[in-house]
Design an enzyme around this catalytic site. Sequence first.
Site, PDB file in Angstrom:
ATOM      1  CE  LYS A 109     -49.216  12.090 120.496  1.00  0.00           C
ATOM      2  NZ  LYS A 109     -48.361  13.143 119.932  1.00  0.00           N
ATOM      3  N   GLY A 120     -45.056  13.192 101.561  1.00  0.00           N
ATOM      4  CA  GLY A 120     -46.104  13.786 102.384  1.00  0.00           C
ATOM      5  C   GLY A 120     -45.950  15.291 102.440  1.00  0.00           C
ATOM      6  N   GLY A 164     -48.261  17.706 103.696  1.00  0.00           N
ATOM      7  CA  GLY A 164     -49.231  18.407 104.525  1.00  0.00           C
ATOM      8  C   GLY A 164     -48.627  19.737 104.945  1.00  0.00           C
ATOM      9  CB  VAL A 177     -44.939  19.366 108.821  1.00  0.00           C
ATOM     10  CG1 VAL A 177     -43.439  19.196 109.059  1.00  0.00           C
ATOM     11  CG2 VAL A 177     -45.630  19.711 110.140  1.00  0.00           C
TER      12      VAL A 177
END
Length: 362
Positions: free
Chosen positions: A88, A188, A190, A192
Amino acid sequence: MSSIQIEEKSVFNQLSSFGHQKVVFCSDADTGLRAIIAVHDTTLGPALGGTRMWAYKTEAEALNDVLRLSRGMTYKAAITGLNLGGGKAVIIGDNRKDKSEALMRRYGRFINNLNGSFITAEDVGTTPKDMEYIRMETKYVTGVPESLGGSGDPSPVTAKGVFMGIKACVKELFGTDKLAGKSVAVQGIGNVGESLVHLLREENAKVYISDINEERLSYVSSKYGAEVVLNTDIYDLDVDIYAPCALGATLNSNTIDKLKCSIIAGAANNQLADETIHGRLLLEKGILYAPDYLINAGGLINCYSEIAGFSKKRTMQLAENIYEATRSVLKKSKSENIPTNEAANKIAEKRIEDIRKLKASY
């Protein structure tokens, strides 16, 4: 170039606890770049992970985030059967004000210097356009637009994996994985979250949605027939499934005490505020938790498919495999009476260790 200054004790304590192979600190005065690339494990293959751009309050906070996220990528790749390691990266800065072509391209040169041990993709605060800039300096990047031969938006693949994880949990509890009549609270919405709502409504599940963006709420509610609830009320709903698809750490001592659901399965990363304490708390409360890094692996699968040259059909097939992987985790959790996140960790760690031993015998 110069190194980012972080308290030495903090660095070595954190590196020791997470067990990383390599952590690279990137700084460039000309572009204002300050970034950290963390390569956790490359036993199974090159470390693949997104680049997050965020206005961290401190450099130590950025380091802690990249170490935790990169370790999670190792486990995510291992448990989903991908030939990838975990990595990452974070860029410290406000993605709305501090980002530039020069900064992203300079960052791409740092990635190139790692000679393929780290491959990046988009994440919070970065876009396919940023990946284009990075690709100008290195081939070790995925998630570029389809017009450039990339895999495009990973949201549908991520949502598909979460959907399959939900179905596996429903099968475990109810004996059938049909979702008609089941109620799901999606926190949420968004890209996805919206894709997940679409899949749930296709199977006639009752869907509740919450988000801080009222415009999005109105749009998704109208398009899919989902019921809007306040963010503050999402934990109190009497539903079958809670699907956190926004920020992490929403599962803590306070929220778990409120939950009335039977299943938790969502796309958000690092959902457990404390992996040990709250994984055990969910087990004791009898709530079936689908480990986040397993069922939200669709984004990683999408990037892997781009590298391997797989078709969209093959990519979706790999995401569908999350169903059986989740079933295996639930089976191990039940047989050993351990939290599902611990069961997932054991399965991932065994695969890594088996391949490590195999490579040592060559």
